[in-house]
Design an enzyme around this catalytic site. Structure first.
Site: not given
Ligand code: MG
Length: 386
Positions: A158, A194
């Site tokens: 991320y 996400h």
């Molecule tokens: Mg998650």
């Protein structure tokens, strides 16, 4: 004689250098008897501390330690406005500590009090990351060598503060084409979106991933856009795991009722602790939905140890996310769980079976100020969900 609550103390520590953990210690009228619980809201730790010291401790002192349900209900309603993450986390710290105390008084591990184990250990999944599909595949093989059979796969993690949604949407099916080709059909693969995509792009991605036989796709949509789930389900057979941002039963009940998710994935302390989590597990069982409690390092080892007792007692347990903790964290939390051959096993000591070494915790003061991880933007500067 009734045992009562004497003190309620929040302890803040950051032994991995990043995640600000909040653990609550409930001390009782018996000098040696106390319990610990997880209240970790890593983005707003001092707000949780204030909620505990200014409001919960004065409310709880002198009340009986065995009134877990009554105290949960009255802590929950005492603020009148309820189901927010700050108060839910504060309540969770107390709630888990009271379950820990109950187990210690009974001389039994918590899983016995929850009805006993219906499996030996909890199957875990780990996180594999890499800059390209080959690096991700190598990371998966590393976990397979440790006996792990379920792995979440992310290319580029991320990291970074800019997110190119179109490039991401193209890269994920390519990643899973490569992983299935390289690793074969048996390894169980997970991917976390996400909630970063637009709803239409999320539907397209889920549709494309039907062919890769994922164990599940996590958070394809943000809580604000869950009304898109039926359309996503129409176009994809990929199992869906959702819920780490939920704090209110009205967020999960409609999804369970309509069977729009396959795995319920709340952050146990963010919904208020073990008392509501075991009810959520039970209602999910009735709808054929399995549990997959949120479990990165922003769930403290106390929170992990506590939910592990639920994992081994809930018939509809699905899987447990497991981050592994560095030795600095294990030093602060004696009894921190450790994975073996792809499983976690709960402690058989009375209560939750974990403690916090306050002297060690004090060596790792938390950082101050707002969180930066959540600030992500599209290439044109638009702020998006993390
Ligand atoms: Mg998650």
């Amino acid at each position: 004689m009734t045992i009562t609550i004497r003190r309620v103390r929040p302890i803040l520590t950051m032994p991995d250098g990043f995640n600000r953990l909040v653990v609550v210690k409930v001390e009782t009228s018996e000098p040696e008897l106390y319990g610990v619980g997880c209240a970790t809201f890593t983005q707003r730790p001092t707000a949780v501390r204030t909620a505990i010291t200014d409001y919960l401790e004065p409310f709880l002192v002198g009340k009986p330690v065995n009134a877990i349900e009554d105290l949960w209900q009255t802590m929950y309603v005492n603020a009148y406005w309820r189901t927010g993450p700050i108060m839910n986390n504060a309540i969770s710290g107390v709630d888990q500590a009271l379950w820990d105390i109950l187990g210690k008084r009974a001389g039994l591990p918590l899983y016995e009090l929850l009805g006993g184990r219906c499996r030996g250990g909890a199957t875990i999944y780990r996180h594999a990351e890499g800059r390209d599909p080959a690096e991700v595949a190598d990371a998966v093989r590393g976990f397979q060598e440790q006996g792990v059979r379920h792995v979440r796969c992310q290319q580029n993690g991320y990291g970074g503060t800019t997110f190119d949604a179109q490039a991401y949407g193209r890269s994920v099916p390519r990643l899973f084409d490569y992983l299935r080709e390289e690793l074969g059909p048996e390894v169980e693969l997970i991917h976390d979106v996400h909630e970063r995509l637009s709803p239409a792009d999320a539907v397209t991605l889920a549709s494309r991933l039907s062919e890769h036989r994922l164990f599940y796709l996590e958070d394809p949509l943000p809580p604000e856009h869950l009304a898109w789930l039926p359309r996503l389900r129409q176009h994809s057979t990929v199992p869906i795991a959702l819920g780490e941002l939920f704090t209110n039963p009205q967020e999960w009940l409609p999804l369970l009722e309509r069977r729009e998710i396959d795995f319920i994935r709340v952050h146990v302390s963010a919904i208020g602790g073990l008392t509501p989590a075991r009810k959520l597990a039970a209602v999910s069982e009735a709808f054929g939905v399995r549990t997959a409690w949120h479990g990165p390092r922003d769930t403290s080892p106390v929170g992990h140890a506590a939910q592990l007792h639920l994992d081994v007692t809930a018939h509809n347990f699905g899987i447990q996310e497991w981050p592994g903790f560095p030795s600095t964290v294990e030093e602060v939390f004696p009894g921190c769980p450790r994975a073996e051959d792809g499983f976690l096993y709960p402690s058989s000591l009375p209560g939750i079976g974990i403690d916090i070494d306050e002297e060690a915790a004090a060596k790792f003061p938390i950082s101050e100020g707002p969180d930066h991880w959540t600030l992500v933007r599209l290439p044109d500067g638009t702020p998006i969900r993390p």
